[in-house]
Design an enzyme around this catalytic site. Structure first.
Site, PDB file in Angstrom:
ATOM      1  N   HIS A 123      67.956 -49.205 105.020  1.00  0.00           N
ATOM      2  CA  HIS A 123      68.704 -50.428 104.724  1.00  0.00           C
ATOM      3  C   HIS A 123      68.574 -50.853 103.269  1.00  0.00           C
ATOM      4  CE1 HIS A 123      64.822 -52.600 105.723  1.00  0.00           C
ATOM      5  NE2 HIS A 123      65.235 -53.356 104.720  1.00  0.00           N
ATOM      6  N   ASP A 154      65.712 -46.164 110.355  1.00  0.00           N
ATOM      7  CA  ASP A 154      65.674 -46.970 109.134  1.00  0.00           C
ATOM      8  C   ASP A 154      64.880 -46.284 108.029  1.00  0.00           C
ATOM      9  OD1 ASP A 154      66.286 -49.022 107.454  1.00  0.00           O
ATOM     10  OD2 ASP A 154      64.814 -50.433 108.253  1.00  0.00           O
ATOM     11  N   SER A 232      60.174 -53.809 102.013  1.00  0.00           N
ATOM     12  CA  SER A 232      60.824 -52.788 102.831  1.00  0.00           C
ATOM     13  C   SER A 232      60.751 -51.410 102.190  1.00  0.00           C
ATOM     14  CB  SER A 232      62.296 -53.148 103.058  1.00  0.00           C
ATOM     15  OG  SER A 232      62.427 -54.109 104.054  1.00  0.00           O
TER      16      SER A 232
END
Length: 401
Positions: A123, A154, A232
């Site tokens: 993402h 992901d 992230s």
């Protein structure tokens, strides 16, 4: 830029919990009554890639804390990522009525090998026109191309155009050796503050969280190490300084930021995905095509179910493997506590000859297989037990809501 996403809890528990992803990701909400999404897997388990190993953190008193030791030995392998042109999925339309706005997303990642491969979250770089990575604390941005991405886990693999002297590979360890209470350290770039270290413990293991395209990521590591937007794709280290997870999501209460509940994709999953992406830039994943809710004692009592364990089939993807095999979805809605579920469908009691206690068992069976494999599913329908065979398909790009 920070979207929200719900994560899936076990059936018949408590209401929605939001999760924040520190790069850019489609926000999605799912009923917590569903224990997992449109079931898929990523093939047979394979060993993580052979990467350099790090010496264990010293236990001797040398004036350095364990966190400091881990940071000193690993931070040069952590990268800051900027991705231009990533669509902001939180906005369906721009303020001027046009298509969704595009902007620069930032996130974290880490160097995998001496070839310049960098692992991050999918993402963070989804749809990017241009990607740059800064390696180490003082590294200048260098261009990087996306080798491949797997929204279902992901994860994304980048190839950075960096000098070999600047590359400090970090090994993928094994999350299977973790236990609740073990210390962990996260290093990343929360809120753009590069090379920030935070520490905590393993809060839980075996969690199931949502992926960007609506499928389930299993065996996620839950931690209370503070993780915020920008973390992230960064590494989660164990006490030995090995990467045991890739930080991906945080749970929030009302979107207020970190509340001490973060989730990392396990290193074993990352190893499998990296192998596939290095081979051909794609990840092959099996697909069954159903959602299900765990049967609990409360559900058995309220719904007068004939079994105490198993999975209530909620939805079946039209023309998918489960549908072709004759598995039937629920046809009526019932409420148990705060959640609504579909009743009247099949009850899955066994998969591949093994008893099913929860949807996680079904997911695990699919994950252990590849597209084209046959999977035997035993269901209970109107008091009669029947075993059907589903030929697993390739997982579609998006889970059907």
């Amino acid at each position: 830029m920070l979207p929200r996403m719900s994560f899936l809890r076990r059936a018949f528990t408590h209401p929605f919990v939001s999760a924040l992803l520190g790069g850019v990701l489609v926000g999605a909400a799912f009923l917590v009554a569903l224990a997992a999404g449109w079931v898929g897997g990523d093939g047979d388990a394979t060993a993580a890639p052979s990467l350099p190993s790090l010496p264990a953190a010293s236990t001797e008193s040398d004036g350095q804390s364990p966190v400091n030791q881990i940071y000193e030995r690993t931070s040069d392998g952590v990268v800051y990522i900027e991705a231009d042109g990533v669509r902001d999925p939180q906005q369906e339309l721009s303020p001027f009525g046009g298509p969704p706005q595009q902007r620069t997303a930032t996130g974290s990642g880490f160097v995998l090998d001496e070839e310049g491969h960098v692992l991050t979250n999918a993402h963070v770089v989804d749809g990017a026109d241009e990607v740059r990575v800064s390696i180490g604390e003082d590294g200048d941005p260098v261009p990087a191309k996306v080798v491949g991405a797997d929204p279902s886990t992901d994860l994304a693999l980048l190839d950075a155009d960096a000098d070999s002297a600047d590359l400090h590979p970090l090994p993928l360890g094994k999350s299977s050796g973790l236990a609740v209470g073990d210390p962990v350290v996260a290093i990343g770039n929360p809120l753009g503050l590069d090379h920030t270290a935070t520490a905590g413990i393993v809060s839980a293991l075996g969690r199931t969280i949502d992926s960007p395209n609506g499928f389930s990521i299993t065996n996620a590591i839950q931690t209370d190490a503070p993780i915020n937007p920008g973390n992230s794709g960064g590494p989660l280290f164990d006490a030995e300084g090995e990467v045991v997870g890739i930080n991906s999501q945080i749970a929030t209460a009302g979107g207020q930021g970190n509340i001490g509940i973060g989730f990392a994709v396990p290193a074993e999953t990352a190893g499998e995905v990296v192998d596939d992406l290095l081979d051909d830039g794609e990840v092959s994943q099996a697909f069954l095509g159903l959602t299900g809710a765990d049967i609990t004692p409360q559900a058995t009592e309220v719904l007068d179910l004939p079994v105490d364990d198993g999975v209530l089939v909620q939805d079946v993807v039209p023309d998918g493997p489960a549908d072709e095999a004759g598995i039937e979805a629920g046809s009526a809605e019932a409420r148990i506590g705060p959640g609504a579920i579909q009743i009247g469908g099949d009850i899955i009691t066994e998969v591949a000859g093994e008893p099913v206690d929860s949807m996680e068992d079904v997911i695990a069976a699919v994950e252990a297989r590849e597209p084209g494999d046959d999977l035997e599913v035993t269901v209970l329908r109107d008091g009669d037990e029947e075993t059907v065979t589903a030929e697993l398909a390739n997982r579609p790009e998006q889970a059907t809501p």
